[in-house]
Write a protein that holds these residues in place. Structure first.
Motif, PDB file in Angstrom:
ATOM      1  N   UNK A   1       0.896  -1.255  -0.047  1.00  0.00           N
ATOM      2  CA  UNK A   1      -0.003  -0.123   0.096  1.00  0.00           C
ATOM      3  C   UNK A   1       0.804   1.274   0.037  1.00  0.00           C
ATOM      4  N   UNK A   2       2.127   1.403   0.824  1.00  0.00           N
ATOM      5  CA  UNK A   2       2.888   2.390   0.738  1.00  0.00           C
ATOM      6  C   UNK A   2       3.443   2.658  -0.553  1.00  0.00           C
ATOM      7  N   UNK A   3       3.793   1.672  -1.273  1.00  0.00           N
ATOM      8  CA  UNK A   3       4.325   1.614  -2.782  1.00  0.00           C
ATOM      9  C   UNK A   3       3.321   2.381  -3.638  1.00  0.00           C
ATOM     10  N   UNK A   4       2.024   1.841  -3.548  1.00  0.00           N
ATOM     11  CA  UNK A   4       0.977   2.265  -4.174  1.00  0.00           C
ATOM     12  C   UNK A   4       0.504   3.902  -4.017  1.00  0.00           C
ATOM     13  N   UNK A   5       0.816   4.235  -2.716  1.00  0.00           N
ATOM     14  CA  UNK A   5       0.662   5.664  -2.353  1.00  0.00           C
ATOM     15  C   UNK A   5       1.939   6.458  -2.986  1.00  0.00           C
ATOM     16  N   UNK A   6       3.240   5.991  -3.134  1.00  0.00           N
ATOM     17  CA  UNK A   6       4.247   6.525  -3.777  1.00  0.00           C
ATOM     18  C   UNK A   6       3.875   6.826  -5.235  1.00  0.00           C
TER      19      UNK A   6
ATOM     20  N   UNK B   1       3.587  10.379  -6.360  1.00  0.00           N
ATOM     21  CA  UNK B   1       4.916  10.702  -6.918  1.00  0.00           C
ATOM     22  C   UNK B   1       5.803  11.462  -6.002  1.00  0.00           C
ATOM     23  N   UNK B   2       5.532  11.205  -4.640  1.00  0.00           N
ATOM     24  CA  UNK B   2       6.270  11.676  -3.776  1.00  0.00           C
ATOM     25  C   UNK B   2       7.341  10.687  -3.169  1.00  0.00           C
ATOM     26  N   UNK B   3       8.632  11.069  -2.970  1.00  0.00           N
ATOM     27  CA  UNK B   3       9.301   9.884  -2.246  1.00  0.00           C
ATOM     28  C   UNK B   3       9.372   9.697  -0.781  1.00  0.00           C
ATOM     29  N   UNK B   4       8.445  10.755  -0.317  1.00  0.00           N
ATOM     30  CA  UNK B   4       8.266  10.650   1.475  1.00  0.00           C
ATOM     31  C   UNK B   4       6.924  10.356   1.628  1.00  0.00           C
ATOM     32  N   UNK B   5       6.410   9.159   1.996  1.00  0.00           N
ATOM     33  CA  UNK B   5       4.964   8.688   2.147  1.00  0.00           C
ATOM     34  C   UNK B   5       4.742   8.695   3.717  1.00  0.00           C
ATOM     35  N   UNK B   6       3.447   9.053   4.121  1.00  0.00           N
ATOM     36  CA  UNK B   6       2.855   9.011   5.336  1.00  0.00           C
ATOM     37  C   UNK B   6       1.818   7.802   5.271  1.00  0.00           C
TER      38      UNK B   6
ATOM     39  N   UNK C   1       2.247   7.223  13.133  1.00  0.00           N
ATOM     40  CA  UNK C   1       2.493   7.813  11.878  1.00  0.00           C
ATOM     41  C   UNK C   1       3.429   7.212  11.338  1.00  0.00           C
ATOM     42  N   UNK C   2       3.694   6.282  10.132  1.00  0.00           N
ATOM     43  CA  UNK C   2       4.709   5.523   9.747  1.00  0.00           C
ATOM     44  C   UNK C   2       5.114   6.336   8.643  1.00  0.00           C
ATOM     45  N   UNK C   3       6.438   6.685   8.509  1.00  0.00           N
ATOM     46  CA  UNK C   3       7.015   7.347   7.470  1.00  0.00           C
ATOM     47  C   UNK C   3       8.113   6.564   6.640  1.00  0.00           C
ATOM     48  N   UNK C   4       7.800   6.446   5.371  1.00  0.00           N
ATOM     49  CA  UNK C   4       8.613   5.642   4.572  1.00  0.00           C
ATOM     50  C   UNK C   4       9.299   6.605   3.269  1.00  0.00           C
ATOM     51  N   UNK C   5      10.162   6.012   2.988  1.00  0.00           N
ATOM     52  CA  UNK C   5      10.686   6.614   1.417  1.00  0.00           C
ATOM     53  C   UNK C   5      10.969   5.454   0.592  1.00  0.00           C
ATOM     54  N   UNK C   6       9.928   5.096  -0.261  1.00  0.00           N
ATOM     55  CA  UNK C   6      10.157   3.801  -1.343  1.00  0.00           C
ATOM     56  C   UNK C   6      11.275   4.440  -2.395  1.00  0.00           C
ATOM     57  N   UNK C   7      12.233   3.567  -2.477  1.00  0.00           N
ATOM     58  CA  UNK C   7      12.914   3.801  -3.432  1.00  0.00           C
ATOM     59  C   UNK C   7      12.816   3.178  -4.895  1.00  0.00           C
ATOM     60  N   UNK C   8      12.480   3.796  -6.077  1.00  0.00           N
ATOM     61  CA  UNK C   8      12.264   3.371  -7.134  1.00  0.00           C
ATOM     62  C   UNK C   8      13.177   2.447  -7.824  1.00  0.00           C
TER      63      UNK C   8
END
Length: 224
Positions: free
Chosen positions: A74-79, A83-88, A113-120
């Motif tokens: 789901x976090x990857x889908x939100x990214x 288009x944001x590299x910083x996902x909440x 509040x989970x903060x993640x930074x998916x790397x493409x």
């Protein structure tokens, strides 16, 4: 609140937002209204059993649970959507498990509040391995309330937005496991809400063999 353990928990969360506080900017179908509204609707989707098994297999490659794998996907889908590299992403966590009071009845929930930074450039399995560790860290520090955190970090308040976590992911699987009524058959139904606090609320319910994704969304922002 005066103890050293609480101070360590508070620092864990504050440190994540000390330099900056990201704003999740979801693409909407309608302009944001000020102040924000709460009218919602819900769309339910059952996942095919073969797809569920495939998700489990991907998680197994990273040594991650089914729940963690779903949340990370789901976090990857939100990214991809933002288009944001910083996902909440907000994750409700029951206080009963954190305190060991498993027989306590009540809505003892903190919103993490989970903060993640998916790397493409990173594979999903590699990202999942990293998120698994970060997810466990968050659960170990779940005793801080969401309201307390908002008071400690520099959140820019906007009446058209939910502060920090406009999107929430929740797990309600296995609610009917072990439930039996003599001489009766029954079906557990989760009624949709007319109003919802968040812009999108994704609830995974049912069982791992009959999984349903319940997508609640703000009707002032999104079409069905």
């Amino acid at each position: 609140l005066q103890g050293s353990d609480y101070k360590a928990i508070e620092d864990f969360w504050v440190d994540q937002f000390r330099d900056d506080v990201p704003v999740m900017d979801l693409p909407t179908d309608f302009p944001r209204s000020k102040p924000r509204t709460f009218k919602s609707s819900r769309q339910d989707y059952a996942l095919d059993n073969q797809l569920v098994q495939a998700i489990k297999n991907v998680g197994a490659k990273a040594g991650a649970s089914f729940v963690t794998t779903l949340m990370t996907a789901f976090e990857v889908l939100l990214q991809r959507l933002t288009g944001q590299r910083d996902v909440m992403l907000g994750l409700p966590a029951a206080g009963q498990s954190a305190t060991g009071h498993y027989r306590l009845i009540g809505h003892c929930v903190n919103l993490l509040p989970l903060r993640s930074r998916p790397d493409v450039d990173q594979s999903f399995v590699e990202f999942l391995r990293r998120r698994k560790s970060e997810f466990f860290d968050a659960l170990e520090h779940q005793q801080l309330t969401f309201g307390s955190l908002l008071k400690r970090i520099a959140v820019v308040r906007d009446t058209s937005r939910v502060p920090l976590v406009p999107v929430v992911f929740n797990i309600d699987m296995g609610l009917a496991d072990g439930v039996d009524f003599y001489g009766l058959t029954y079906q557990l139904i989760n009624n949709p809400r007319e109003y919802e606090n968040f812009e999108i609320f994704l609830n995974a319910t049912g069982t791992e063999d009959a999984l349903i994704l319940e997508w609640s969304y703000n009707t002032q922002l999104f079409r069905p």
